[in-house]
Scaffold this active site. Structure first.
Site, PDB file in Angstrom:
ATOM      1  N   CYS A 184      12.972 -92.396-127.111  1.00 41.90           N
ATOM      2  CA  CYS A 184      12.307 -91.098-127.280  1.00 41.90           C
ATOM      3  C   CYS A 184      13.031 -90.254-128.328  1.00 41.90           C
ATOM      4  CB  CYS A 184      12.292 -90.375-125.935  1.00 41.90           C
ATOM      5  SG  CYS A 184      11.700 -88.673-126.037  1.00 41.90           S
TER       6      CYS A 184
ATOM      7  N   GLY B 132      11.719 -82.071-123.649  1.00 36.86           N
ATOM      8  CA  GLY B 132      12.455 -81.648-122.463  1.00 36.86           C
ATOM      9  C   GLY B 132      12.037 -82.345-121.188  1.00 36.86           C
ATOM     10  N   GLU B 133      12.901 -82.200-120.179  1.00 31.63           N
ATOM     11  CA  GLU B 133      12.630 -82.741-118.855  1.00 31.63           C
ATOM     12  C   GLU B 133      12.271 -81.540-117.958  1.00 31.63           C
ATOM     13  OE1 GLU B 133      12.093 -85.406-117.039  1.00 31.63           O
ATOM     14  OE2 GLU B 133      12.115 -84.105-115.288  1.00 31.63           O
TER      15      GLU B 133
ATOM     16  N   SER C 124       5.388 -84.136-116.096  1.00 31.10           N
ATOM     17  CA  SER C 124       5.882 -85.490-116.322  1.00 31.10           C
ATOM     18  C   SER C 124       7.399 -85.495-116.192  1.00 31.10           C
ATOM     19  CB  SER C 124       5.459 -85.943-117.727  1.00 31.10           C
ATOM     20  OG  SER C 124       5.892 -87.259-117.977  1.00 31.10           O
TER      21      SER C 124
ATOM     22  N   CYS D 103       3.210 -88.989-128.213  1.00 28.09           N
ATOM     23  CA  CYS D 103       4.215 -89.093-127.150  1.00 28.09           C
ATOM     24  C   CYS D 103       5.555 -89.544-127.697  1.00 28.09           C
ATOM     25  CB  CYS D 103       3.801 -90.124-126.118  1.00 28.09           C
ATOM     26  SG  CYS D 103       2.169 -89.895-125.497  1.00 28.09           S
TER      27      CYS D 103
ATOM     28  N   CYS E 230      -0.022 -79.861-124.894  1.00 26.35           N
ATOM     29  CA  CYS E 230       1.198 -80.550-124.466  1.00 26.35           C
ATOM     30  C   CYS E 230       2.354 -79.608-124.799  1.00 26.35           C
ATOM     31  CB  CYS E 230       1.298 -81.866-125.243  1.00 26.35           C
ATOM     32  SG  CYS E 230       2.825 -82.777-124.957  1.00 26.35           S
TER      33      CYS E 230
ATOM     34  N   SER F 266       7.624 -91.187-115.360  1.00 24.56           N
ATOM     35  CA  SER F 266       7.920 -92.077-116.493  1.00 24.56           C
ATOM     36  C   SER F 266       8.729 -93.256-115.980  1.00 24.56           C
ATOM     37  CB  SER F 266       8.696 -91.300-117.561  1.00 24.56           C
ATOM     38  OG  SER F 266       7.890 -90.245-118.043  1.00 24.56           O
ATOM     39  N   LEU F 267       8.040 -94.316-115.625  1.00 23.55           N
ATOM     40  CA  LEU F 267       8.715 -95.464-114.997  1.00 23.55           C
ATOM     41  C   LEU F 267       9.252 -96.422-116.080  1.00 23.55           C
ATOM     42  CD1 LEU F 267       9.322 -96.403-112.089  1.00 23.55           C
ATOM     43  CD2 LEU F 267       7.397 -97.970-112.311  1.00 23.55           C
ATOM     44  N   HIS F 268       8.370 -96.922-116.890  1.00 22.62           N
ATOM     45  CA  HIS F 268       8.709 -97.761-118.058  1.00 22.62           C
ATOM     46  C   HIS F 268       9.309 -99.132-117.746  1.00 22.62           C
ATOM     47  CE1 HIS F 268       7.483 -94.373-120.334  1.00 22.62           C
ATOM     48  NE2 HIS F 268       8.562 -93.652-120.112  1.00 22.62           N
TER      49      HIS F 268
ATOM     50  N   ASN G 252       5.482 -95.399-129.535  1.00 22.89           N
ATOM     51  CA  ASN G 252       5.516 -94.797-130.870  1.00 22.89           C
ATOM     52  C   ASN G 252       6.946 -94.968-131.363  1.00 22.89           C
ATOM     53  OD1 ASN G 252       2.861 -93.621-131.091  1.00 22.89           O
ATOM     54  ND2 ASN G 252       3.498 -92.321-129.394  1.00 22.89           N
TER      55      ASN G 252
ATOM     56  N   GLU H  13       8.414 -77.838-130.188  1.00 22.64           N
ATOM     57  CA  GLU H  13       7.071 -78.172-130.665  1.00 22.64           C
ATOM     58  C   GLU H  13       6.086 -78.218-129.508  1.00 22.64           C
ATOM     59  OE1 GLU H  13       8.024 -80.934-134.517  1.00 22.64           O
ATOM     60  OE2 GLU H  13       7.962 -81.954-132.601  1.00 22.64           O
TER      61      GLU H  13
ATOM     62  N   CYS I 139      16.541 -82.341-125.076  1.00 21.91           N
ATOM     63  CA  CYS I 139      16.449 -82.960-123.752  1.00 21.91           C
ATOM     64  C   CYS I 139      17.756 -83.666-123.465  1.00 21.91           C
ATOM     65  CB  CYS I 139      15.292 -83.971-123.731  1.00 21.91           C
ATOM     66  SG  CYS I 139      15.020 -84.706-122.089  1.00 21.91           S
TER      67      CYS I 139
ATOM     68  N   CYS J 126      16.731 -90.921-123.047  1.00 19.08           N
ATOM     69  CA  CYS J 126      15.964 -92.170-123.077  1.00 19.08           C
ATOM     70  C   CYS J 126      16.012 -92.709-124.514  1.00 19.08           C
ATOM     71  CB  CYS J 126      14.526 -91.934-122.622  1.00 19.08           C
ATOM     72  SG  CYS J 126      14.450 -91.240-120.953  1.00 19.08           S
TER      73      CYS J 126
HETATM   74  N1  SAH Z   1      10.901 -85.747-119.880  1.00 24.92           N
HETATM   75  C1  SAH Z   1       9.586 -85.993-119.382  1.00 24.92           C
HETATM   76  C2  SAH Z   1       8.469 -85.485-120.270  1.00 24.92           C
HETATM   77  C3  SAH Z   1       8.541 -85.741-121.750  1.00 24.92           C
HETATM   78  S1  SAH Z   1       7.957 -87.161-122.530  1.00 24.92           S
HETATM   79  C4  SAH Z   1       9.394 -87.444-119.085  1.00 24.92           C
HETATM   80  O1  SAH Z   1      10.223 -88.237-119.500  1.00 24.92           O
HETATM   81  O2  SAH Z   1       8.450 -87.799-118.406  1.00 24.92           O
HETATM   82  C5  SAH Z   1       6.344 -87.584-122.051  1.00 24.92           C
HETATM   83  C6  SAH Z   1       6.134 -89.088-121.980  1.00 24.92           C
HETATM   84  O3  SAH Z   1       6.274 -89.720-123.257  1.00 24.92           O
HETATM   85  C7  SAH Z   1       7.150 -89.776-121.068  1.00 24.92           C
HETATM   86  O4  SAH Z   1       6.503 -90.726-120.265  1.00 24.92           O
HETATM   87  C8  SAH Z   1       8.056 -90.453-122.064  1.00 24.92           C
HETATM   88  O5  SAH Z   1       8.782 -91.507-121.518  1.00 24.92           O
HETATM   89  C9  SAH Z   1       7.061 -90.887-123.124  1.00 24.92           C
HETATM   90  N2  SAH Z   1       7.686 -91.261-124.383  1.00 24.92           N
HETATM   91  C10 SAH Z   1       8.852 -90.814-124.915  1.00 24.92           C
HETATM   92  N3  SAH Z   1       9.106 -91.389-126.088  1.00 24.92           N
HETATM   93  C11 SAH Z   1       8.069 -92.238-126.331  1.00 24.92           C
HETATM   94  C12 SAH Z   1       7.761 -93.098-127.409  1.00 24.92           C
HETATM   95  N4  SAH Z   1       8.562 -93.197-128.462  1.00 24.92           N
HETATM   96  N5  SAH Z   1       6.620 -93.803-127.327  1.00 24.92           N
HETATM   97  C13 SAH Z   1       5.797 -93.689-126.254  1.00 24.92           C
HETATM   98  N6  SAH Z   1       6.039 -92.869-125.223  1.00 24.92           N
HETATM   99  C14 SAH Z   1       7.163 -92.158-125.249  1.00 24.92           C
END
Ligand code: SAH
Length: 385
Positions: free
Chosen positions: A120, A168-169, A202, A344, A106, A225-227, A301, A93, A113, A117
Site C-alpha cells: 500500500c 489511514g487506518e 475498512s 485503492c 472515499c 482487509s484480509l488479503h 494496484n 487525499e 498510516c 502494509c
Molecule cells: N487502513 C484501512 C483502509 C485503507 S485502504 C484498511 O487497510 O482497510 C482500503 C483498501 O485498499 C484496503 O483493503 C487495503 O488493503 C487496500 N489496498 C491498499 N493498497 C492496495 C493496492 N496497492 N492495491 C489494491 N488494494 C490496496
C-alpha cells in the site's frame, strides 16, 4: 490539532459554543443548516444571519480546514481526486466516484498510516497524525457540495455513500472516526443525514476496536482487509496480523455481523503468485462458508517500485470460481481512478508534495499517469528501503 469547527460538535455543543461567543443559541442551528443542509460554507451567503455576526461566527465555527492543492479528474469527470493541505501543512487525499445510481466518496482518516502494509502506497510513508472529526467530515461535505452543483455528469446530485478507504487506518483514530460517522448520519441540521448502512469502515483488523465498534449502535458496514487466509502470509501482507491472527480477526468480524446484522466485506487484493493460488481460494472459502460475508477482490494496484503485480485475469476468475463453489459471495472490485493514482492503495499525498508545488487547484487529467516528480520520489524512497 486543527482549529475547532462546528462539525467537531453535536448540535448541543454548537449551541453552547455560540452562546460562549455571546451570540444567540439559535444561530448554531442556522449555521448548521447552511453547512450540512445547504452545503454552503461562505458566510456572505448566510443572509439570514446579521452581517455583523456572520463573520465572527464563521471564523469561530467554520474555519477553513481543507485547502485543495490539486485536483485530478478522469472517467469523463466522474472520478475526482483532491489533494488537500491541512492547517499544519499535512497533505491528505480523497476521491469522489460517480455512478449512474450513486455517488461515493472515499475519505482519509489519518495523514499517512502506521500499519505498514507493504503493498500500500500510504503505508510506505508512516503516520503523520490523526485527522480531527471535522477534517474527516469536511471532505464529505465538500464533495457533497460539488455533487449537488451537478459536477458529475449522468450521476445523481446527492452524495449517498462514504467509504473510509482513503489514507489511514480508521480504527486507529477511533473516537474521531466514530464521531465523524455520527455527524455524517445525523439528520440535518445536526449532520449530513446519510444512512449508516451506506458508510463503510475498512480496517486492517484491530480486534478490540472492531468489538468496540459493534457496541456503538452505528450500524456501518465493516470491511476487513484480509488479503491472506493463512497467518504465515498475512503476517507479511498485513503486519498487524502478528498481533491479531486470522482466526481472531475473523471471530471479531463474525461477532460484528451478528451484533449489527450487517454483512462483512472481506477485502482481498489479488497479488500475482503471492496470495492468488487455488489452495488459498479453497482455504478462504472454508473460512467464510456459511458466514455473513462477501469477498471483494481488488486487483492489486502496484505501487511504483513494488516487486508485486496484479494477478492475471484467468487466475482471478479461478479464484472467484472456487470461492463461489464453496458457497461464498465474491465480486471483483471496479478500480476507479487508476490513471490519476486514485485507486485503492495508491493514495500517497506525501509523495505528491513536490508535484503539488504550484499549489494551484487545477485539473491534471491530461497528464500521463506516471508523471515526473511524485512518482519518482516514491520509487526513490522504495529503492532506499
Ligand atoms: N487502513 C484501512 C483502509 C485503507 S485502504 C484498511 O487497510 O482497510 C482500503 C483498501 O485498499 C484496503 O483493503 C487495503 O488493503 C487496500 N489496498 C491498499 N493498497 C492496495 C493496492 N496497492 N492495491 C489494491 N488494494 C490496496
Amino acid at each position: 490539532m486543527p482549529p475547532r469547527h462546528l462539525a467537531d460538535l453535536d448540535l448541543a455543543g454548537r449551541r453552547a459554543a455560540v452562546a460562549g461567543l455571546g451570540d444567540k443559541e439559535f444561530r448554531a442551528g442556522q449555521l448548521s443548516t447552511h453547512y450540512f443542509g445547504r452545503l454552503i460554507r461562505d458566510p456572505q451567503r448566510m443572509t439570514d444571519i446579521p452581517a455583523t455576526a456572520r463573520g465572527r461566527l464563521a471564523a469561530e465555527l467554520l474555519p477553513t480546514l481543507l485547502t485543495p492543492v490539486r485536483q485530478l479528474t478522469c472517467d469523463d469527470g466522474r472520478t475526482r481526486k483532491t489533494l488537500w493541505r491541512l492547517h499544519d501543512g499535512s497533505l491528505v487525499e480523497s476521491v469522489l466516484m460517480g455512478y449512474p445510481d450513486r455517488v461515493t466518496v472515499c475519505v482519509s482518516s489519518q495523514a499517512g498510516c502506521g500499519m505498514a502494509c507493504p503493498f500500500c502506497a500510504t503505508g510506505q510513508a508512516g503516520l503523520t497524525r490523526n485527522l480531527s472529526t471535522a477534517e474527516i467530515v469536511d471532505q464529505v461535505v465538500w464533495f457533497a457540495g460539488l455533487a449537488a452543483e451537478g459536477a458529475l455528469p449522468d450521476c445523481p446530485d446527492r452524495l449517498s455513500r462514504v467509504v473510509f478507504m482513503g489514507m489511514g487506518e480508521p480504527l486507529a483514530n477511533y473516537s474521531r472516526v466514530t464521531e465523524a460517522v455520527r455527524r455524517l448520519t445525523e439528520p440535518a441540521p445536526g449532520g449530513l443525514g446519510l444512512s449508516a448502512r451506506h458508510v463503510t469502515i475498512s480496517t486492517v483488523g484491530l480486534v478490540p476496536a472492531i468489538h468496540r465498534l459493534a457496541g456503538e449502535d452505528l450500524p456501518v458496514t465493516l470491511a476487513l482487509s484480509l488479503h491472506a487466509p493463512d497467518d504465515e502470509l498475512r503476517d507479511e501482507l498485513v503486519p498487524v496480523n502478528q498481533r491479531w491472527k486470522v482466526a481472531e480477526v475473523l471471530d471479531a468480524a463474525w461477532s460484528y455481523a451478528a451484533r449489527t446484522g450487517r454483512r462483512v466485506s472481506i477485502e482481498y487484493a489479488m497479488i500475482k503468485d503471492v496470495n492468488d493460488q487455488p489452495w488459498r481460494a479453497d482455504l478462504l472459502g472454508r473460512l467464510l462458508a456459511g458466514r455473513l460475508a462477501h469477498v471483494n477482490l481488488i486487483p492489486l494496484n502496484p505501487t511504483p517500485g513494488s516487486r508485486w503485480d496484479a494477478s492475471p485475469k484467468p487466475v482471478e476468475r479461478e479464484f472467484v470460481r472456487r470461492l463461489r463453489a464453496a458457497g461464498v459471495a465474491a465480486t471483483v472490485r471496479d478500480t476507479r481512478g487508476r490513471e490519476i493514482d486514485g485507486a485503492c492503495g495508491q493514495l500517497a499525498a506525501l509523495a505528491d508534495e513536490r508535484a503539488a508545488g504550484d499549489a494551484s487547484a487545477q485539473s491534471r487529467s491530461d497528464e500521463p499517469r506516471r508523471g515526473p516528480g511524485a512518482n519518482a520520489s516514491r520509487s526513490e524512497r522504495k529503492a532506499a528501503q
